[in-house]
Write a protein that holds these residues in place. Structure first.
Motif, short mmCIF file in Angstrom:
data_model
loop_
_atom_site.label_atom_id
_atom_site.label_comp_id
_atom_site.label_asym_id
_atom_site.label_seq_id
_atom_site.Cartn_x
_atom_site.Cartn_y
_atom_site.Cartn_z
N VAL A 73 -8.85 4.62 -0.38
CA VAL A 73 -8.76 5.86 -1.16
C VAL A 73 -7.28 6.16 -1.36
O VAL A 73 -6.46 5.95 -0.45
CB VAL A 73 -9.48 7.00 -0.41
CG1 VAL A 73 -9.14 8.35 -1.02
CG2 VAL A 73 -10.98 6.78 -0.41
N HIS A 74 -6.92 6.62 -2.55
CA HIS A 74 -5.51 6.88 -2.87
C HIS A 74 -5.35 8.35 -3.27
O HIS A 74 -5.92 8.78 -4.27
CB HIS A 74 -5.11 5.95 -4.03
CG HIS A 74 -3.66 6.01 -4.39
ND1 HIS A 74 -3.14 5.30 -5.44
CD2 HIS A 74 -2.61 6.67 -3.84
CE1 HIS A 74 -1.84 5.55 -5.53
NE2 HIS A 74 -1.50 6.37 -4.57
N PHE A 75 -4.57 9.09 -2.48
CA PHE A 75 -4.34 10.51 -2.77
C PHE A 75 -3.22 10.63 -3.80
O PHE A 75 -2.15 11.18 -3.54
CB PHE A 75 -3.98 11.26 -1.48
CG PHE A 75 -5.07 11.29 -0.46
CD1 PHE A 75 -6.08 12.23 -0.52
CD2 PHE A 75 -5.11 10.35 0.56
CE1 PHE A 75 -7.10 12.26 0.43
CE2 PHE A 75 -6.12 10.36 1.52
CZ PHE A 75 -7.12 11.31 1.45
N LEU A 92 0.85 -1.19 0.00
CA LEU A 92 0.00 0.00 0.00
C LEU A 92 0.89 1.24 0.00
O LEU A 92 1.77 1.38 0.86
CB LEU A 92 -0.88 0.04 1.26
CG LEU A 92 -1.92 -1.06 1.43
CD1 LEU A 92 -2.55 -0.97 2.82
CD2 LEU A 92 -3.00 -0.95 0.36
N ASP A 93 0.67 2.14 -0.96
CA ASP A 93 1.38 3.42 -0.95
C ASP A 93 1.12 4.14 0.37
O ASP A 93 0.05 3.99 0.98
CB ASP A 93 0.84 4.32 -2.08
CG ASP A 93 1.71 4.29 -3.32
OD1 ASP A 93 2.62 3.45 -3.40
OD2 ASP A 93 1.46 5.13 -4.22
N ALA A 94 2.06 5.00 0.76
CA ALA A 94 1.90 5.77 2.00
C ALA A 94 0.77 6.79 1.89
O ALA A 94 0.31 7.31 2.90
CB ALA A 94 3.21 6.47 2.34
N ASP A 95 0.34 7.08 0.67
CA ASP A 95 -0.74 8.07 0.50
C ASP A 95 -2.10 7.40 0.28
O ASP A 95 -2.95 7.94 -0.41
CB ASP A 95 -0.40 9.02 -0.66
CG ASP A 95 -0.21 8.29 -1.98
OD1 ASP A 95 -0.04 7.06 -1.95
OD2 ASP A 95 -0.24 8.95 -3.04
N THR A 96 -2.26 6.22 0.87
CA THR A 96 -3.57 5.57 0.79
C THR A 96 -4.28 5.67 2.14
O THR A 96 -3.62 5.79 3.18
CB THR A 96 -3.46 4.08 0.38
OG1 THR A 96 -2.59 3.42 1.30
CG2 THR A 96 -2.92 3.94 -1.03
N ASN A 127 -0.63 16.52 -4.64
CA ASN A 127 -1.21 17.03 -3.39
C ASN A 127 -1.53 15.90 -2.42
O ASN A 127 -2.39 15.07 -2.68
CB ASN A 127 -2.49 17.82 -3.69
CG ASN A 127 -2.19 18.98 -4.61
OD1 ASN A 127 -1.16 19.62 -4.48
ND2 ASN A 127 -3.08 19.22 -5.56
N LYS A 128 -0.84 15.89 -1.33
CA LYS A 128 -1.04 14.84 -0.32
C LYS A 128 -1.77 15.43 0.88
O LYS A 128 -1.63 16.64 1.16
CB LYS A 128 0.32 14.29 0.12
CG LYS A 128 1.20 13.78 -1.01
CD LYS A 128 0.54 12.68 -1.83
CE LYS A 128 1.50 12.06 -2.82
NZ LYS A 128 0.78 11.26 -3.85
N PRO A 129 -2.49 14.61 1.63
CA PRO A 129 -3.24 15.15 2.76
C PRO A 129 -2.37 15.88 3.78
O PRO A 129 -2.81 16.85 4.40
CB PRO A 129 -3.90 13.92 3.39
CG PRO A 129 -3.51 12.75 2.59
CD PRO A 129 -2.73 13.19 1.40
MN MN Z 1 0.54 7.09 -4.18
#
Ligand code: MN
Ligand code: UDP
Length: 272
Positions: A213-215, A103-107, A219-221
């Protein structure tokens, strides 16, 4: 009986991405995964970031940053930072596990997704930009030193058509688009936030089924300041409002108190 030979794996090579990995780990725990949690980190991350990851993950593994050294292609993408995602390939060396989900860190994991372990390598969801390619933010794989060296060899010989891990992985697992529909994860396992803009009616119909959900994108949260006001109901189907809700949820998970390792008593924190 928890499957000790299966793990969720994520990656962070900076303190900012560590915030993302922390949320990935916290959400997986919150939703009661029975699998191990592994985060790969680069040596440069701060002690604080590392300690907070150790609180949530079963294993924090230090890996070297592997750069694709393919600046020209990365330049096309406008994302010179993505070379670092080649570091992702290290996940194939985690042979203490027989099957993993990256899992990507931005999920943002919204519910229990342990059923992903029923899938085989390489299972992934379509990329919203080019659906005959899979998006490499969420994928099922089997650690293997042989696959790892074949991937590195492939990278050395052919590079990556997008300069990042996704181009390489798609070229390597090149029959994904047509061979086996079971390896196509439903889009709800990797719902990229850009889809909210590009196909709002589909989001309206299916968005409530989202599991991850994948950002995706710049733009990351963690770039967006946390607004502490309580989230209001989305009454209108406004893309910006929907995204704001996801970002707020991400921050809420970031600050949430998590019951850490499942078999440890919760008093651990109280006595600190
Ligand atoms: Mn990602
Ligand atoms: N990543 C990282 N440090 C970076 C860039 C990326 O650790 O500087 C890792 C992180 O796990 C991230 C993944 O590689 O989620 C893929 O990068 P990103 O999510 O930014 O790419 P996108 O999904 O936006 O294409």
């Amino acid at each position: 009986m928890p499957e000790a030979d299966q793990a969720f794996v994520t990656l962070a090579t900076s303190d900012a991405y560590c915030m993302g990995s922390l949320v990935v780990g916290k959400c997986l725990r919150k939703h009661g995964t029975t699998r191990k949690l592994v985060v790969m980190v680069s040596p440069n991350i701060s002690r604080e970031a590392r300690l907070s990851l150790e609180d949530v993950f079963d294993e924090v593994i230090v890996v070297d940053i592997l750069d694709s050294r393919d600046r020209a292609h990365l330049f096309w993408l406008g994302r010179p930072d993505l070379g670092v995602t080649f570091t992702k390939l290290h996940c194939w060396t985690l042979t203490q596990y027989t099957k993993c989900v990256f899992l990507d860190a931005d999920t943002l994991v919204l519910c229990n997704v342990d059923e992903l372990f029923e899938r085989e390598e390489l299972s992934a969801a379509p990329d919203p930009g080019w659906p005959d390619c899979f998006n490499s933010g969420v994928f099922v794989f089997r650690p293997s030193l042989e696959t790892h060296s074949r991937l590195l060899e492939h990278a050395k010989m052919c590079g990556s058509f997008d300069g990042g891990d996704q181009g390489l992985l798609n070229a390597f697992f090149s029959d994904w688009a047509i061979k086996d529909i079971n390896k196509h994860l439903p889009f709800i396992y990797n719902l990229s936030t850009s889809a909210v803009y590009t196909y709002l009616p589909a989001f309206h119909k299916y968005g409530h089924q989202a599991k991850i959900v994948h950002f995706l994108g710049k733009n990351k949260p963690w770039h967006v300041p946390y607004k502490q006001q309580p989230s209001t109901e989305v009454t209108q189907w406004d893309s910006n409002r929907i995204l704001e809700q996801y970002v707020n949820l991400w921050w809420a998970e970031y600050y949430a108190h998590t019951k850490t390792h499942v078999d440890e008593p919760d008093e651990r924190h109280d006595s600190e």
